[in-house]
Scaffold this active site. Structure first.
Site, PDB file in Angstrom:
ATOM      1  N   GLU A 154       0.694  -5.123  10.995  1.00 24.24           N
ATOM      2  CA  GLU A 154       0.382  -3.692  10.901  1.00 24.24           C
ATOM      3  C   GLU A 154       1.310  -2.968  11.854  1.00 24.24           C
ATOM      4  O   GLU A 154       1.222  -3.146  13.070  1.00 24.24           O
ATOM      5  CB  GLU A 154      -1.080  -3.438  11.304  1.00 24.24           C
ATOM      6  CG  GLU A 154      -2.112  -4.135  10.425  1.00 24.24           C
ATOM      7  CD  GLU A 154      -2.448  -3.364   9.145  1.00 24.24           C
ATOM      8  OE1 GLU A 154      -1.925  -2.229   8.964  1.00 24.24           O
ATOM      9  OE2 GLU A 154      -3.223  -3.893   8.317  1.00 24.24           O
TER      10      GLU A 154
ATOM     11  N   TYR B 143     -11.754  -6.471  10.181  1.00 20.66           N
ATOM     12  CA  TYR B 143     -12.953  -6.545   9.343  1.00 20.66           C
ATOM     13  C   TYR B 143     -12.632  -7.526   8.223  1.00 20.66           C
ATOM     14  O   TYR B 143     -11.453  -7.724   7.902  1.00 20.66           O
ATOM     15  CB  TYR B 143     -13.266  -5.160   8.755  1.00 20.66           C
ATOM     16  CG  TYR B 143     -12.029  -4.489   8.217  1.00 20.66           C
ATOM     17  CD1 TYR B 143     -11.582  -4.743   6.922  1.00 20.66           C
ATOM     18  CD2 TYR B 143     -11.272  -3.639   9.029  1.00 20.66           C
ATOM     19  CE1 TYR B 143     -10.425  -4.171   6.448  1.00 20.66           C
ATOM     20  CE2 TYR B 143     -10.106  -3.066   8.558  1.00 20.66           C
ATOM     21  CZ  TYR B 143      -9.680  -3.338   7.275  1.00 20.66           C
ATOM     22  OH  TYR B 143      -8.518  -2.788   6.806  1.00 20.66           O
TER      23      TYR B 143
ATOM     24  N   ARG C  90      -2.978   4.999  -2.183  1.00 25.78           N
ATOM     25  CA  ARG C  90      -2.922   3.657  -1.584  1.00 25.78           C
ATOM     26  C   ARG C  90      -2.660   2.561  -2.618  1.00 25.78           C
ATOM     27  O   ARG C  90      -1.936   1.601  -2.376  1.00 25.78           O
ATOM     28  CB  ARG C  90      -4.268   3.399  -0.885  1.00 25.78           C
ATOM     29  CG  ARG C  90      -4.557   1.960  -0.475  1.00 25.78           C
ATOM     30  CD  ARG C  90      -5.975   1.884   0.109  1.00 25.78           C
ATOM     31  NE  ARG C  90      -6.448   0.512   0.311  1.00 25.78           N
ATOM     32  CZ  ARG C  90      -6.361  -0.143   1.450  1.00 25.78           C
ATOM     33  NH1 ARG C  90      -5.771   0.418   2.486  1.00 25.78           N
ATOM     34  NH2 ARG C  90      -6.855  -1.362   1.561  1.00 25.78           N
TER      35      ARG C  90
ATOM     36  N   ARG D  17       0.893   4.459   0.477  1.00 23.29           N
ATOM     37  CA  ARG D  17       1.043   5.523   1.487  1.00 23.29           C
ATOM     38  C   ARG D  17       1.635   5.022   2.804  1.00 23.29           C
ATOM     39  O   ARG D  17       1.956   5.819   3.679  1.00 23.29           O
ATOM     40  CB  ARG D  17      -0.315   6.153   1.753  1.00 23.29           C
ATOM     41  CG  ARG D  17      -1.338   5.192   2.345  1.00 23.29           C
ATOM     42  CD  ARG D  17      -2.721   5.804   2.327  1.00 23.29           C
ATOM     43  NE  ARG D  17      -3.753   4.841   2.720  1.00 23.29           N
ATOM     44  CZ  ARG D  17      -5.057   5.061   2.562  1.00 23.29           C
ATOM     45  NH1 ARG D  17      -5.473   6.180   1.984  1.00 23.29           N
ATOM     46  NH2 ARG D  17      -5.926   4.178   2.961  1.00 23.29           N
ATOM     47  N   GLU D  18       1.795   3.714   2.960  1.00 18.75           N
ATOM     48  CA  GLU D  18       2.290   3.186   4.231  1.00 18.75           C
ATOM     49  C   GLU D  18       3.823   3.200   4.239  1.00 18.75           C
ATOM     50  O   GLU D  18       4.493   2.174   4.284  1.00 18.75           O
ATOM     51  CB  GLU D  18       1.690   1.781   4.463  1.00 18.75           C
ATOM     52  CG  GLU D  18       0.166   1.858   4.579  1.00 18.75           C
ATOM     53  CD  GLU D  18      -0.560   0.512   4.475  1.00 18.75           C
ATOM     54  OE1 GLU D  18       0.101  -0.540   4.484  1.00 18.75           O
ATOM     55  OE2 GLU D  18      -1.808   0.527   4.392  1.00 18.75           O
TER      56      GLU D  18
ATOM     57  N   HIS E  82       0.864  -1.187   0.000  1.00 20.22           N
ATOM     58  CA  HIS E  82       0.000   0.000   0.000  1.00 20.22           C
ATOM     59  C   HIS E  82       0.895   1.229   0.000  1.00 20.22           C
ATOM     60  O   HIS E  82       1.700   1.429   0.927  1.00 20.22           O
ATOM     61  CB  HIS E  82      -0.936  -0.004   1.218  1.00 20.22           C
ATOM     62  CG  HIS E  82      -2.087  -0.946   1.051  1.00 20.22           C
ATOM     63  ND1 HIS E  82      -2.693  -1.581   2.107  1.00 20.22           N
ATOM     64  CD2 HIS E  82      -2.750  -1.359  -0.077  1.00 20.22           C
ATOM     65  CE1 HIS E  82      -3.684  -2.352   1.651  1.00 20.22           C
ATOM     66  NE2 HIS E  82      -3.732  -2.233   0.316  1.00 20.22           N
TER      67      HIS E  82
ATOM     68  N   HIS F 203       2.399  -3.855   6.785  1.00 21.72           N
ATOM     69  CA  HIS F 203       1.442  -2.789   6.508  1.00 21.72           C
ATOM     70  C   HIS F 203       1.471  -1.811   7.662  1.00 21.72           C
ATOM     71  O   HIS F 203       2.166  -2.014   8.651  1.00 21.72           O
ATOM     72  CB  HIS F 203       0.030  -3.380   6.397  1.00 21.72           C
ATOM     73  CG  HIS F 203      -0.219  -4.115   5.116  1.00 21.72           C
ATOM     74  ND1 HIS F 203      -1.042  -3.641   4.115  1.00 21.72           N
ATOM     75  CD2 HIS F 203       0.257  -5.310   4.661  1.00 21.72           C
ATOM     76  CE1 HIS F 203      -1.077  -4.505   3.114  1.00 21.72           C
ATOM     77  NE2 HIS F 203      -0.296  -5.524   3.418  1.00 21.72           N
ATOM     78  N   SER F 204       0.687  -0.738   7.533  1.00 22.43           N
ATOM     79  CA  SER F 204       0.416   0.109   8.681  1.00 22.43           C
ATOM     80  C   SER F 204      -1.010   0.628   8.489  1.00 22.43           C
ATOM     81  O   SER F 204      -1.470   0.695   7.349  1.00 22.43           O
ATOM     82  CB  SER F 204       1.422   1.271   8.762  1.00 22.43           C
ATOM     83  OG  SER F 204       1.149   2.250   7.781  1.00 22.43           O
ATOM     84  N   TYR F 205      -1.741   0.985   9.583  1.00 23.94           N
ATOM     85  CA  TYR F 205      -1.215   1.065  10.923  1.00 23.94           C
ATOM     86  C   TYR F 205      -2.170   0.373  11.872  1.00 23.94           C
ATOM     87  O   TYR F 205      -3.180  -0.185  11.424  1.00 23.94           O
ATOM     88  CB  TYR F 205      -1.028   2.537  11.330  1.00 23.94           C
ATOM     89  CG  TYR F 205      -2.273   3.407  11.263  1.00 23.94           C
ATOM     90  CD1 TYR F 205      -3.045   3.622  12.414  1.00 23.94           C
ATOM     91  CD2 TYR F 205      -2.669   4.037  10.076  1.00 23.94           C
ATOM     92  CE1 TYR F 205      -4.175   4.444  12.377  1.00 23.94           C
ATOM     93  CE2 TYR F 205      -3.799   4.837  10.033  1.00 23.94           C
ATOM     94  CZ  TYR F 205      -4.545   5.043  11.185  1.00 23.94           C
ATOM     95  OH  TYR F 205      -5.654   5.841  11.140  1.00 23.94           O
TER      96      TYR F 205
END
Ligand SMILES: *[C@@H]1O[C@H](CO)[C@@H](O)[C@H](O)[C@H]1NC(C)=O
Ligand SMILES: *[C@@H]1O[C@H](CO)[C@@H](O)[C@H](O)[C@H]1NC(C)=O
Length: 650
Positions: free
Chosen positions: A613, A590, A470, A417-418, A415, A538-540
């Protein structure tokens, strides 16, 4: 005299004469007879014979007397001679004594003289000695004076030298001070230059910002115009409906560079329970970005212009919210301060430009990966496993284990933006290669394949175009980009993945439709036999997540996953103190289908599939300041090491 008396004497005298006694007795007797004759004593008994014999005797007596007389005279003469002789002798002796005395006197005199002479000599010698000593003392004194003079001279010279040294030292000091001043001046100039450049940069930014704002204003104006046009043409439809129609039909184009988040905010919405369908729509409608969500909390990034709308929506749904990041643009500007000239100079000398104080662009990161491979060919190699939509290489760094070791897959940045994920994974790689010796023990037991930039196009775009990008950079379909972590081919197209191109969670047109995901697929399937783990960063939110993501189920060996996941979380907490929650993704967060970990586990059959994360839990969201890279990188290293030990033990 009596006649008797006379007779006795006569007898006696006769007796003596007859017995022929001594000369003296004879003399005495003669004397007596003589005397008797003289006194007329007549010894009547004696006849003529007697008188003849007496005469004869008398005559002999006389003769004897004469002889005696002569002997006496002789003796007298002898005695005289003797006494004379004695006299002579005495005189001689006297003379001799005198001579001796004289000699002794002479001798004494001579000795005295000698003595005197000796004394004189001695005296003289002593005088000489004294004078010598005097002379010596004088000399010594003179020498002492000389020495003292020399000492004085030396002291003077020393003092002069000292003064000279001090003078020189002062000169050096003043030189140093001058140089320091000059350096400070230069530094100040450089600092000045830097500040000016910074100023210029900021001005340029401000200008760009201005232009962009103008463009946006134009866009808004245009949008309002469309809205008016629509109102004009469809009187029976109200504004909200019109907006939606217009948006779907003709989305405004993305600005090419530097999308501004001026006035945008991050809101944290508390979800009471269950129904979030209305909320889910905000993202699809484009009025807010869902940055994070779990059962109780949703983080929404809302632009300035949409804030009234979203505020109303939340109020309508009786949802409370707090503002977490009040000024998004400010946060973005603070996130990644540019490197100082010194740092830049330093890094360029190393043979690459990578640091762990700054989020770097793709070229820096790829250059550094090549640098590692070229510098440490026995430790690692780069493998280009494919290329992105825009043609950027997908670079894997392979850190080689012993031949036949089980293999691990690690990726970051899928992703765009991470940013913290790519930076932290890079830190980990750098540490493993540059300090290989300290990790050799556990590293040699695994083959490590690491892809720090799984989405290089998106990453680049998040630097140059839109910080909050993203997806990848697939063009077309109304909106750009596909969510690569919904594009993997296990339970593709299920829950939590969108069919619409404009959705942030758009799954793409088909499983592995994207070159980024399909490159990973090919690579992993080719090494399926040796690969034992799949770790995606990943984050966050600070989670250690394991499958399944597509729904709230868990795989049969979920206890192993939970156990190992807990180990990873503990290892990470041990380095930074941050706590990580462990569990299956769909249950903890989720449902989201098409994720890489589900595919790795469900399709490729890798036992340990995890999504981690990284930080934080919302304070900075995706905009984690670059000062966190080191600490986060150490967490990543701890997690990878821990997982490697589990993999090696399989
Ligand atoms: C707009 O339409 C919705 C339903 O389509 C309706 O509930 C709402 O009252 C309308 N608003 C206006 C201002 O007409
Ligand atoms: C959701 O996330 C927030 C922020 O990280 C956390 O405080 C909260 O405990 C989480 N809720 C659940 C149910 O995990």
């Amino acid at each position: 005299m009596s006649a008797a008396g006379c007779r006795l004497q006569c007898t006696m005298a006769a007796g003596r004469a007859r017995s022929g006694c001594s000369l003296r007795a004879a003399g005495a007797a003669l004397v007596v007879v003589t005397a008797l004759l003289a006194v007329g004593c007549s010894c009547s008994p004696w006849g003529q014979d007697d008188v003849d014999r007496l005469r004869e005797w008398q005559e002999r007596q006389d003769e004897r007397l004469l002889q005696q007389q002569r002997a006496l005279e002789e003796r007298q003469r002898l005695s005289d001679d003797l006494s004379l002789e004695r006299q002579y002798l005495r005189t001689d002796l006297q003379l001799h004594r005198e001579r001796q005395q004289d000699e002794r006197q002479t001798e004494r005199d001579a000795r005295l003289n000698d003595h005197q002479r000796l004394r004189d000599d001695l005296l003289q010698e002593r005088q000489v000695e004294q004078s010598d000593r005097q002379l010596h003392r004088q000399t010594l004194q003179d020498q002492g004076l000389d020495e003292r003079q020399q000492l004085h001279d030396e002291l003077d010279r020393d003092r002069e030298r000292e003064v000279e040294d001090q003078r020189r030292a002062r000169e050096q000091l003043s030189d140093q001070a001058r140089r320091d001043r000059e350096r400070t001046d230069r530094e100040r100039e450089r600092e000045q230059g830097r500040r000016e450049r910074e100023q210029q940069r900021r001005e340029q930014e401000r200008e760009r910002e201005q232009q962009r704002r103008e463009r946006e204003r134009d866009l808004r104006e245009q949008r309002r115009r469309w809205r008016r046009d629509a109102d004009d043409t469809a009187d029976d439809k109200n504004t909200t409906a019109t907006t939606t129609t217009v948006k779907a039909a003709d989305p405004p184009p993305q600005p090419a560079t530097g999308k501004s988040y001026e006035g945008a905010q991050l809101w944290r919405v508390q979800i009471a329970d269950g129904d979030v369908a209305n909320l889910q729509r905000v993202e699809d409608d484009g009025v807010a970005q869902i940055w994070y969500s779990n059962a109780t909390v949703w983080d929404l990034m809302v632009s300035a212009e949409n804030q009234p709308h979203v505020r109303k929506l939340l109020a309508d749904n009786k949802l409370a919210y707090t503002v977490v990041i009040p000024d998004m643009q400010r946060a973005i500007l603070d996130e990644n301060p540019s490197l100082s000239d010194d740092e830049l100079e330093l890094t360029s000398r190393k043979g690459h430009r990578m640091t762990w104080q700054h989020y770097h662009r793709v070229t820096d990161m790829h250059g550094w990966l090549d640098y590692l491979a070229n510098t440490y060919p026995s430790i690692c190699e780069t493998l280009v496993i494919g290329s992105s939509v825009e043609g950027r290489p997908l670079k894997v760094l392979h850190i080689k284990g012993k031949p036949g070791s089980p293999a691990m897959w690690v990726d970051g940045g899928i992703h765009a933006r991470e940013w913290i994920t790519s930076a932290s994974v890079s830190y980990m790689l750098n540490e493993l290669v540059e300090n290989h010796d300290s990790h050799r023990a556990w590293l040699s037991a695994v083959d490590l394949y690491v892809l720090p930039l799984a989405n290089p196009d998106g990453y680049e775009y998040s630097h140059a175009g839109d910080r909050m990008w993203r997806k990848n950079r697939r063009r077309g379909g109304g909106c750009d980009g596909i969510d690569l972590n919904r594009n993997f081919g296990y339970k593709w197209g299920g829950k939590g993945a969108g069919p619409q191109p404009c959705q942030e969670i758009y799954r793409g047109s088909a499983p592995f439709s994207e070159p980024e995901t399909s490159a990973i697929q090919s690579f992993v399937l080719a090494r399926k036999a040796s690969l034992k783990s799949y770790l995606s960063f990943h984050s966050y939110g600070q989670y250690v997540l394991y499958p399944w993501g597509y729904d709230r189920f868990v795989p049969p060996d979920h206890e192993d996953l939970q156990r190992v996941g807990t180990k990873l979380a503990n290892a990470m907490r041990a380095t930074s103190g941050l706590s990580y929650t462990v569990g299956s993704s769909a249950a903890l967060l989720y449902p989201a289908s098409g994720g890489s970990d589900d595919w790795a586990k469900g399709q490729a059959g890798l036992k340990y599939a995890f999504t981690i994360e990284l930080r934080d839990t919302g304070r900075h969201g995706f905009v984690v300041p670059s000062s966190h890279i080191l600490s986060s990188g150490k967490e990543v290293l701890a997690a990878v090491r821990t997982l490697a030990q589990e993999v090696a033990a399989l």
